[in-house]
Design an enzyme around this catalytic site. Structure first.
Site, short mmCIF file in Angstrom:
data_model
loop_
_atom_site.label_atom_id
_atom_site.label_comp_id
_atom_site.label_asym_id
_atom_site.label_seq_id
_atom_site.Cartn_x
_atom_site.Cartn_y
_atom_site.Cartn_z
N ASN A 1 2.00 4.71 58.03
CA ASN A 1 2.01 4.00 56.75
C ASN A 1 1.80 4.96 55.58
OD1 ASN A 1 0.33 2.69 54.46
ND2 ASN A 1 1.25 0.92 55.45
N GLY B 1 0.28 7.95 64.61
CA GLY B 1 -0.70 6.88 64.50
C GLY B 1 -0.28 5.84 63.48
N CYS B 2 -0.92 4.68 63.54
CA CYS B 2 -0.51 3.56 62.68
C CYS B 2 -0.84 3.81 61.20
CB CYS B 2 -1.14 2.26 63.17
SG CYS B 2 -2.94 2.33 63.42
N PHE B 3 -2.09 4.17 60.89
CA PHE B 3 -2.43 4.52 59.51
C PHE B 3 -1.59 5.71 59.05
CE2 PHE B 3 -6.90 2.56 59.56
CZ PHE B 3 -6.61 1.67 58.54
#
Length: 339
Positions: free
Chosen positions: A141, A136-138
């Site tokens: 990061n 996932g994106c979060f």
């Protein structure tokens, strides 16, 4: 090598469009089909209008296994349903951009496991995998901001995370919190201490720092939230994730930089900056840029990524490159907007 034959399901959405933008110019790829039932017969640029002049490919309602790799750019819960309804030949590699196969308890398809596709964590395993669960994106990061500490086994019991994402993180379907008149000049928190990406983050950190994720009868989300205090925010911009993280640490600032630089020395897309960073440095790139500061006994970690590239489609292409023995940077030498 022969061109990699690619099929894409869900090619009309944000991640599908971003994947097309990268793959059209990838030197080792032939796009066999871009599946979108609702847009079948239309040119790609009728939906992704920035592709006008770049391609004459059309959307297709077809699906078949005469490909080398299948990208699933579908909503959460839909990848598993699609594969149940459309069995894929065992020779085809699959890269799933949904969350359906990311967690340890839900990784199996056709008797084989999906490998969690964060190259900075699992690069060697990815190279020999058949199926990839794209992070996932979060999660991408935040994990990149913390992996070097987990690798040394020095993550503390409490980690504090504030991360702001652009509107594309919510997907293409319009909603009350993506409407321009609401989102513009606005800021809000959501899913505080309960975001679903906490689960995959905690499992990855536990992979490096055994015992980070406590064993108990509580749900995985509750156990993860007990360690990572995560407050996600909606920003009034289209793309990118900027996170600010702090935790207690005995490392000096110099020691922290040396640790992070050592961990990421062989990873071409994650960089450590000794100067403060901003989001525009990574927008439209597959980069993640990390900055570190020490304040008293607190280590302060900043990380900036593009949610649609390193947080989704760019990382999916990076994984494809690894699966097929290519340099992982192939097709991903992208430049940020700058201004």
């Amino acid at each position: 090598m022969n061109n990699i034959k690619v099929g894409i399901v869900g090619s009309a959405g944000y991640t599908g469009g971003e994947l097309l933008r990268v793959l059209i110019y990838h030197p080792n790829v032939e796009i066999i089909f871009a599946n979108s039932v609702s847009n079948a017969g239309n040119k790609l640029y009728k939906v992704h209008n920035d592709l006008l002049g770049d391609t004459e490919l059309t959307f297709s309602s077809d699906f078949h296994s005469d490909i080398d790799v299948l990208f699933l750019c579908v909503g959460h819960g839909d990848a598993r349903k699609f594969l149940d309804a459309h069995p894929v030949d065992a020779s085809v590699k699959i890269i799933d951009l949904s969350q359906d196969y990311r967690l340890r308890a839900n990784t199996t398809y056709q008797g084989k496991k999906f490998i969690y596709g964060l190259p900075e964590l699992n690069r060697d395993t990815i190279k020999s995998a058949q199926y990839i669960a794209n992070p996932g994106c979060f999660a991408t990061n935040i994990q990149l901001a913390l992996l070097p500490l987990a690798n040394e086994g020095i993550l503390p019991d409490q980690i504090h995370v504030n991360a702001t994402t652009g509107s594309t993180g919510a997907g293409q379907k319009p909603g009350p919190t993506t409407h321009f008149s609401w989102r513009n000049n606005n800021l809000s928190a959501y899913k505080s201490f309960a975001h679903q990406h906490l689960q995959e983050i905690s499992e990855s950190l536990d992979q490096l720092q055994n015992g980070f994720l406590p064993q108990s009868e509580k749900s995985l989300l509750d156990r993860a939230a007990g360690k990572i205090n995560f407050v996600p925010q909606r920003g009034d911009f289209a793309r990118g994730i900027f996170s600010t993280i702090y935790l207690e640490s005995d490392l000096s600032e110099r020691e922290a930089y040396e640790l992070y630089e050592r961990y990421y020395a062989s990873h071409p897309f994650t960089h450590v900056s000794d100067e403060n960073i901003d989001l525009k440095q990574v927008v439209n790139t597959n980069k993640s840029i990390i900055h570190l500061e020490k304040h008293s006994n607190k280590l302060f970690v900043l990380n900036a990524t593009d949610n649609l590239l390193k947080g989704a489609s760019g990382q999916a292409v990076q994984n494809m490159n690894l699966l097929f023995g290519l340099d992982e940077r192939t097709g991903l030498n992208l430049k940020s907007v700058g201004f």
